[in-house]
Design a protein around this motif. Structure first.
Motif, mmCIF file in Angstrom:
data_model
loop_
_atom_site.group_PDB
_atom_site.id
_atom_site.type_symbol
_atom_site.label_atom_id
_atom_site.label_comp_id
_atom_site.label_asym_id
_atom_site.label_seq_id
_atom_site.Cartn_x
_atom_site.Cartn_y
_atom_site.Cartn_z
ATOM 1 N N MET A 149 1.447 -1.139 0.110
ATOM 2 C CA MET A 149 0.350 -0.259 -0.178
ATOM 3 C C MET A 149 1.048 1.469 -0.231
ATOM 4 N N LEU A 150 1.826 0.941 -0.078
ATOM 5 C CA LEU A 150 3.011 2.233 -0.423
ATOM 6 C C LEU A 150 3.765 3.352 -1.089
ATOM 7 N N GLN A 151 3.393 3.789 -1.644
ATOM 8 C CA GLN A 151 3.968 4.800 -3.091
ATOM 9 C C GLN A 151 4.932 4.149 -3.289
ATOM 10 N N GLN A 152 5.218 4.376 -5.372
ATOM 11 C CA GLN A 152 6.142 3.418 -6.044
ATOM 12 C C GLN A 152 7.456 4.946 -6.999
ATOM 13 N N VAL A 153 8.405 5.089 -7.056
ATOM 14 C CA VAL A 153 9.248 5.939 -7.470
ATOM 15 C C VAL A 153 9.845 5.253 -8.218
ATOM 16 N N ALA A 154 9.937 5.820 -9.057
ATOM 17 C CA ALA A 154 11.401 5.366 -10.548
ATOM 18 C C ALA A 154 11.929 6.544 -11.086
ATOM 19 N N VAL A 155 13.250 6.557 -11.320
ATOM 20 C CA VAL A 155 14.161 8.261 -11.997
ATOM 21 C C VAL A 155 14.750 6.783 -12.716
ATOM 22 N N LYS A 156 14.235 7.942 -14.293
ATOM 23 C CA LYS A 156 15.532 7.585 -15.742
ATOM 24 C C LYS A 156 16.132 8.912 -16.297
ATOM 25 N N ASP A 157 17.265 8.241 -16.531
ATOM 26 C CA ASP A 157 18.062 8.962 -17.091
ATOM 27 C C ASP A 157 18.549 8.619 -18.681
ATOM 28 N N LYS A 158 18.231 9.312 -19.551
ATOM 29 C CA LYS A 158 18.712 8.401 -20.937
ATOM 30 C C LYS A 158 19.505 10.069 -21.915
ATOM 31 N N GLU A 159 20.134 9.429 -22.410
ATOM 32 C CA GLU A 159 20.939 10.063 -23.294
ATOM 33 C C GLU A 159 20.483 10.241 -24.597
ATOM 34 N N LEU A 160 20.101 10.907 -25.302
ATOM 35 C CA LEU A 160 19.468 10.362 -27.018
ATOM 36 C C LEU A 160 21.150 9.714 -27.989
ATOM 37 N N GLY A 161 20.465 9.222 -28.837
ATOM 38 C CA GLY A 161 21.163 8.726 -29.741
ATOM 39 C C GLY A 161 21.806 10.086 -31.013
ATOM 40 N N ILE A 162 21.588 8.582 -31.799
ATOM 41 C CA ILE A 162 22.481 9.503 -33.499
ATOM 42 C C ILE A 162 22.289 10.855 -33.897
ATOM 43 N N PHE A 163 20.251 10.884 -34.266
ATOM 44 C CA PHE A 163 19.353 11.428 -34.153
ATOM 45 C C PHE A 163 18.746 13.056 -33.907
ATOM 46 N N SER A 164 19.773 12.824 -32.217
ATOM 47 C CA SER A 164 18.986 13.861 -31.631
ATOM 48 C C SER A 164 20.327 14.307 -30.317
ATOM 49 N N SER A 165 20.326 15.145 -29.555
ATOM 50 C CA SER A 165 21.140 15.334 -28.829
ATOM 51 C C SER A 165 20.392 16.100 -27.318
ATOM 52 N N GLY A 166 21.936 15.384 -26.227
ATOM 53 C CA GLY A 166 21.068 16.069 -25.100
ATOM 54 C C GLY A 166 20.306 14.691 -24.406
ATOM 55 N N LYS A 167 19.824 15.194 -23.191
ATOM 56 C CA LYS A 167 19.321 14.325 -22.709
ATOM 57 C C LYS A 167 17.901 14.304 -22.079
ATOM 58 N N VAL A 168 17.293 13.287 -21.225
ATOM 59 C CA VAL A 168 16.273 13.069 -20.526
ATOM 60 C C VAL A 168 16.211 12.911 -19.298
ATOM 61 N N HIS A 169 15.395 13.265 -18.877
ATOM 62 C CA HIS A 169 15.223 12.834 -17.177
ATOM 63 C C HIS A 169 13.676 12.671 -17.017
ATOM 64 N N MET A 170 13.641 11.176 -16.018
ATOM 65 C CA MET A 170 11.881 11.084 -16.326
ATOM 66 C C MET A 170 12.330 10.861 -14.702
ATOM 67 N N LYS A 171 11.035 11.703 -14.039
ATOM 68 C CA LYS A 171 10.695 10.974 -11.766
ATOM 69 C C LYS A 171 9.476 10.653 -12.817
ATOM 70 N N VAL A 172 9.092 9.315 -11.787
ATOM 71 C CA VAL A 172 7.588 8.462 -12.125
ATOM 72 C C VAL A 172 7.654 8.684 -10.605
ATOM 73 N N THR A 173 6.025 8.404 -9.817
ATOM 74 C CA THR A 173 5.343 8.295 -8.955
ATOM 75 C C THR A 173 4.131 7.281 -9.160
ATOM 76 N N VAL A 174 4.212 6.352 -8.132
ATOM 77 C CA VAL A 174 2.906 5.437 -8.571
ATOM 78 C C VAL A 174 2.119 5.672 -6.969
ATOM 79 N N ASP A 175 0.978 6.159 -6.477
ATOM 80 C CA ASP A 175 0.404 5.504 -5.319
ATOM 81 C C ASP A 175 0.744 4.555 -4.488
ATOM 82 N N LYS A 176 0.491 3.010 -5.401
ATOM 83 C CA LYS A 176 0.635 1.863 -4.384
ATOM 84 C C LYS A 176 1.141 0.710 -5.080
#
Length: 456
Positions: A149-176
């Protein structure tokens, strides 16, 4: 005119959903209508739980069938073995479902877990007469329910590939983690798109079913619900919220069956053109509604919207654990350990030897009361009552009385009242535990799963 007019079976419901769980009492009655005096070879009622899987694969010019079965329990009670007079006979019965861990009822493409209550009348040189009811079983054996019944949290960082530059940061929370059918999964994703690409946040709830037979297995993946949000442009940040609905008729999670596994996962990902999509995956446990309602009063988890923060603290993610190998692996940061599910369910032969319930254990035989019925009588109804449980052998262990300390013996007490005559139950009643019985295999698979065109 046939001798047996009808044979019916009914049972009492314990709740609105008409479901049963470990340790529950199944009570009901069997009604037999007899048109004329009939010799009965055997008459009984039984309840059993079985799991079966079966599928066919083709190798060259040959078809290979994979199948497996498991029996979890079987209880059987005999009613009578004699000549039944004309009339309507009603037999009451009671069964106590064994305690312990057993999988919930399930019906899939290549297998099922089924619990059946069946009454059967056997006569010499006659076709057997049967009546049965399928019982919906919902397991209450869910380890670490409070942590789910506790919340879940996960974090994702990713460098993009050949056709894009830069990176993406994503933090996701699910209530339980644990939900009942009909509930809503609340998801919050905070996305920092520090790249040159557009991206669309998406979420998908999936079901994965695994059928196992010896060294072979068959996987089946089904998308339950899928939602998408608006596009997130380059060099921008956005918070996305979803409410993912779980269908009211969704099957519960099954992780305590050796041959059938039912699991759910929630995947949150960023759909990016010409790039590998960053994603995080959360486990989702579907539990029966009665278990979910009892857990809400027993545990109060962290708030969905903490003060001064868009996301819960890391301590609130104790229910998060790595994704199942059936769903694949990914470079994902989880902030908490996983709960444990047993992979080795135990077969149970019957009720516990120590029964805490006030109802007597179901080691009872049944016999047709004390009334003497004439075969020449007209149509009537006879209700065969439940016997006194004290007259029957109990499976509970017996212990010798504690020895009295030495001392002077008390004077004898004279009892002038005449003693009641002893009573022995009829010899034609019997009760047997049939879990280890080998002369009756589980029901034929072809009766439950007719062969499809694809299998042939």
């Amino acid at each position: 005119m046939p001798a047996i007019r009808s044979l019916t079976l009914v049972y009492d419901a314990l709740n609105e959903d008409r479901t049963f769980s470990e340790g529950d009492l199944i009570a009901g009655k069997v009604t037999l209508a007899v048109e004329k005096p009939t010799a009965v070879q055997s008459f009984f009622v039984k309840v059993k739980g079985d799991a079966q899987v079966r599928w066919t694969t083709r190798s060259g010019n040959h078809n290979q069938t994979h199948s497996a079965s498991r029996r979890y329990f079987k209880l059987k009670h005999f009613f009578i073995e004699t000549v039944l007079p004309q009339g309507v006979h009603v037999y009451n019965f009671r069964f106590t479902i064994p305690s312990g861990t057993m999988p919930s009822s399930f019906k899939g493409t290549h297998g099922k877990i089924v619990y059946i209550l069946e009454a059967k009348l056997l006569r010499s040189w006659k076709v057997d007469k049967t009546a049965d009811k399928v019982i919906i079983f919902r397991s209450k054996s869910i380890p670490h329910l409070q942590s789910l019944m506790l919340q879940q949290v996960a974090v994702k960082d990713k460098e993009l590939g050949i056709f894009s530059s830069g990176k993406v940061h994503m933090k996701v929370t699910v209530d339980k983690t644990a939900y009942a059918p009909g509930e809503t999964v609340l998801v919050v994703a905070k996305i920092n798109n520090n790249s040159s690409s557009d991206m669309i946040p998406k979420v998908r709830l999936s079901q994965v079913i695994v059928y196992s037979a010896r060294s072979s297995s068959k996987h089946e993946s089904i998308t339950i619900n899928k939602l998408a949000s608006q596009n997130i442009g380059p060099r921008s940040e956005k918070e996305v919220r979803w409410a993912v609905k779980i269908p009211t008729n969704q099957e519960p999670t099954i992780k305590n069956c050796e041959i059938i596994s039912v699991e759910y996962s929630l995947k949150v990902y960023l759909d990016i053109s010409f790039a590998f999509d960053p994603e995080v995956t959360f486990p989702v446990i579907i539990i029966p509604p009665n278990v979910a309602s009892s857990s809400q009063g027993a545990f109060s988890g962290p708030s969905w919207a903490p003060h001064n923060s868009d996301f819960p603290p890391a301590a609130a993610s104790a229910a998060c654990y790595p994704p199942s190998p059936h769903r694949g692996q990914g470079a994902q940061a989880y902030l908490a350990p996983s709960p444990f599910y047993s992979d080795n369910p135990t077969n149970y032969a019957g009720p516990s030897t120590i029964n805490p319930s006030p109802v007597a254990p179901m080691a009872w035989g049944f016999y047709p009361g004390t009334s003497s019925l004439s075969s020449s009588s007209s149509s009537f109804t006879v209700v065969h009552p439940l016997p006194n449980p004290e007259r029957f052998h109990s499976t509970a262990p017996t212990f010798p009385p504690n020895p009295s300390p030495p001392g002077p013996s008390a004077p004898p007490v004279l009892d002038l009242a005449p003693s009641a005559p002893s009573y022995e139950p009829p010899s034609y009643t019997s009760t047997t535990n049939f879990l280890s019985q080998s002369d009756e295999p589980p029901p034929a698979y072809s009766l439950i799963f007719p062969p499809s065109a694809k299998d042939e």
